[in-house]
Design an enzyme around this catalytic site. Structure first.
Site, PDB file in Angstrom:
ATOM      1  N   ASP A  26       0.878  -1.172   0.073  1.00 48.29           N
ATOM      2  CA  ASP A  26      -0.041   0.069  -0.016  1.00 48.29           C
ATOM      3  C   ASP A  26       0.979   1.117  -0.048  1.00 48.29           C
ATOM      4  OD1 ASP A  26      -2.337   1.597  -0.113  1.00 48.29           O
ATOM      5  OD2 ASP A  26      -2.989   0.864   2.049  1.00 48.29           O
ATOM      6  N   GLY A  27       0.363   2.224  -0.295  1.00 51.81           N
ATOM      7  CA  GLY A  27       1.174   3.659  -0.177  1.00 51.81           C
ATOM      8  C   GLY A  27       0.672   4.237   1.203  1.00 51.81           C
ATOM      9  N   ALA A  28       1.283   5.563   1.484  1.00 53.28           N
ATOM     10  CA  ALA A  28       1.046   6.147   2.703  1.00 53.28           C
ATOM     11  C   ALA A  28       0.950   7.689   2.469  1.00 53.28           C
ATOM     12  CB  ALA A  28       2.314   5.855   3.473  1.00 53.28           C
ATOM     13  N   LYS A  39      -1.747   7.403   7.404  1.00 51.82           N
ATOM     14  CA  LYS A  39      -2.552   6.540   6.145  1.00 51.82           C
ATOM     15  C   LYS A  39      -4.003   7.027   6.434  1.00 51.82           C
ATOM     16  CE  LYS A  39      -1.634   2.637   5.091  1.00 51.82           C
ATOM     17  NZ  LYS A  39      -1.769   3.037   3.635  1.00 51.82           N
ATOM     18  N   GLY A  41      -5.964   8.801   4.554  1.00 50.09           N
ATOM     19  CA  GLY A  41      -6.316  10.228   4.296  1.00 50.09           C
ATOM     20  C   GLY A  41      -7.610  10.045   3.034  1.00 50.09           C
ATOM     21  N   GLY A  42      -7.827   8.986   2.554  1.00 51.25           N
ATOM     22  CA  GLY A  42      -8.904   8.668   1.742  1.00 51.25           C
ATOM     23  C   GLY A  42     -10.151   7.960   2.421  1.00 51.25           C
ATOM     24  N   GLU A  48      -7.630  -0.389   5.890  1.00 55.53           N
ATOM     25  CA  GLU A  48      -6.239  -0.758   5.412  1.00 55.53           C
ATOM     26  C   GLU A  48      -5.604  -1.078   6.710  1.00 55.53           C
ATOM     27  OE1 GLU A  48      -4.892   3.140   4.421  1.00 55.53           O
ATOM     28  OE2 GLU A  48      -6.351   3.500   2.756  1.00 55.53           O
ATOM     29  N   LYS A  66       6.625  11.882   0.029  1.00 54.20           N
ATOM     30  CA  LYS A  66       5.847  11.719   1.232  1.00 54.20           C
ATOM     31  C   LYS A  66       6.807  11.198   2.407  1.00 54.20           C
ATOM     32  CE  LYS A  66       2.277  11.020  -1.306  1.00 54.20           C
ATOM     33  NZ  LYS A  66       0.973  11.187  -1.098  1.00 54.20           N
TER      34      LYS A  66
END
Length: 181
Positions: A26-28, A39, A41-42, A48, A66
């Site tokens: 995943d991203g951050a 994490k 923000g969406g 998650e 980031k």
């Protein structure tokens, strides 16, 4: 993602049937030097975190924008709270020792971004609200803040992901680098 997988005939499962994962990728939104991250923000921070906790390895992929010296000032920390007594919960969050410097803001509009873009309270996929904690200075101790938030009645979960990443892959102007705890 679900629709893309289904269109390609990729079988999907849930944690209800497959709760041991080899890897989560995943991203951050932000990552500090200790690999603590913000994490969610969406708006899907609880989901998650549930996936990443079930994974043997959690690999995070981000670009160099980031990477920050400290969490907080560059991106609000999302906190998922129950709708019941949400104003009380917001006051309790603000009163936590680790959150004294935070300005809690109830997310309005879409839950899928951290912008107030509507007049209605943003609702998560779980039917909860999101409070964004805005900081002007770096969070001094993300781990303590994570514990204090998690132990507060009315808080479902938060967007601090501390001591979870097994590797962070960073795309930068000098190429790709990998950081591990």
């Amino acid at each position: 993602t679900k629709e893309q997988a289904e269109s390609l005939d990729i079988p999907l499962v849930t944690l209800d049937t497959h709760s041991k994962l080899d890897v989560a990728i995943d991203g951050a939104d932000e990552i500090d030097p200790g690999l603590n991250m913000v994490k969610g923000g969406g708006g899907a921070l609880l989901r998650e975190k549930m996936v990443e906790i079930c994974a043997e390895k959690f690999i995070v992929i981000v670009d160099e924008s980031k990477i920050v010296d400290g969490l907080g000032p560059g991106f609000p920390v999302p906190v998922e709270i129950t709708p019941f007594c949400h104003e009380h919960t917001m006051r309790e969050i603000a009163a936590l020792p680790s959150c004294k410097a935070a300005k809690p803001v109830l997310r309005m509009g879409s839950s899928s971004n951290n912008q107030n873009d509507g007049d209605e309270i943003a609702i998560t996929d779980n039917g909860n609200y999101i409070v964004d904690l805005n900081f002007e200075e770096n969070i001094k101790d993300p781990g303590t803040m994570a514990s204090e938030l998690k132990n507060l009645c009315g808080v479902v979960d938060h967007g601090l992901f501390c001591d979870m990443a097994t590797a962070v892959i960073i795309a930068g102007s000098d190429g790709i680098s990998v950081k591990e705890p």
